[in-house]
Write a protein that holds these residues in place. Sequence first.
Motif: not given
Length: 442
Positions: A230, A256, A400
């Motif tokens: 991420r 993301y 998400r």
Amino acid sequence: MKILFISLGCDKNLVDSEVMLGLLAQKGHTITSDEQDADAVVINTCCFIHDAKEESIQTILEMAALKEQGLKALIVTGCLAQRYKEEILQEIPEIDAVLGTTSYASIVDAVEEAAAGHAYSRYDPIDYLPDNSGVERMITTGTYMAYMKIAEGCDKCCTYCVIPKIRGSYRSVPMPELLAEAKRLAAEGVKELVLVAQETTVYGMDLYGEKTLPKLLQELCKIEGLKWIRLMYCYPEEITNDLIRVMREEEKICHYIDMPIQHSSDMVLKRMGRRTNQAQIREVIRKLREAMPDIIIRTSLISGFPGETQEQHEDLYCFLNEMELDRVGVFTYSQEENTPAAAFEDQVPEEIKEQRRDELMLLQQEISYEQDEKLIGTEMEVLVEGYLFEDDVYVGRTYRDAPKVDGSVFIRAEEEIISGDFVKVKITGAQEYDLIGDVIYE
């Protein structure tokens, strides 16, 4: 000794804390969560904005009171210790040792000297980059998720920000060191790796003469065991087509991105010292969504920056309403001493800052709820993070949602699930920021 360790502030600070915990553990010291049982207390402080500074000071004072009950040593590290190194020992004499932001590798000496009754203070140059390659961090975020700090410091010098004065200029951690750390974390069971820095998108410019984040990501994706990677703190003007391509092509990289834009008004952005404008921000959002239709875009905004007019606030409101960004945090402007913006005229009254923040957050709450409602009936992969006994549900996150800052999924399951497992969940309900669902059994 038994040491109580308190880490305040951001996830970058938490990585420093985990390094210090690892160093203390290597020397045989034990970590306790019981303040009454501690021989020493270490507080890794934050002072990015006024509220963070107040929290740090209050925590120090609360721990200083333990000296009346036999606490041997109080050690203060991090941003507050760096920013106020001339004042901190004078104002709070109960502190026995202080370490600057680049001196955390000396934590063992600081603790042991302080406990022996000797004052200790160390401030290495703020542009120094400690070598943590031989340190086994003590991961505090669970066995399945860890932050990895890929750089230190910042060169942007936004007019509202004290970070360059506290953390120094931008210094990338060498790629071999990062890859070795990531491999060790994966071998220990980490499945989600969250890349952090003051700015991740210019990684490598100082070492390799080019933005090397795409190459780093490709190498990280080769590491067995990692499932999610991420990206946080990506400045919009530094997001390249190459980065977007790698995000699209590599399955392990979450669709993301955390992209702080701070405002939409070109005039406000200019006064902030930001290196972008609204047209460029719109273009980056367009590129991200075109390449990855399921991309989740998170941002942070400042309300009530000096000179912000009602018209400029409304511009930001309309921008948010139109762009429908997925995750938004809004902070009232904090007038930080020794920053250019602190001396700007037309400082906005606190009540207007808060009113504008509340208006933006209310709008974002509606946007978030509408987006979450669209997910009802879909199936999503969820990383399980724990169990809530009182509600008899498990809690987890989808791609998400970043840890600590975004929403959760509350999961009903017929069988026991272990934290760190990935499960398929059918979404059955939605709230403003959270989802509800049932585990799908094959």
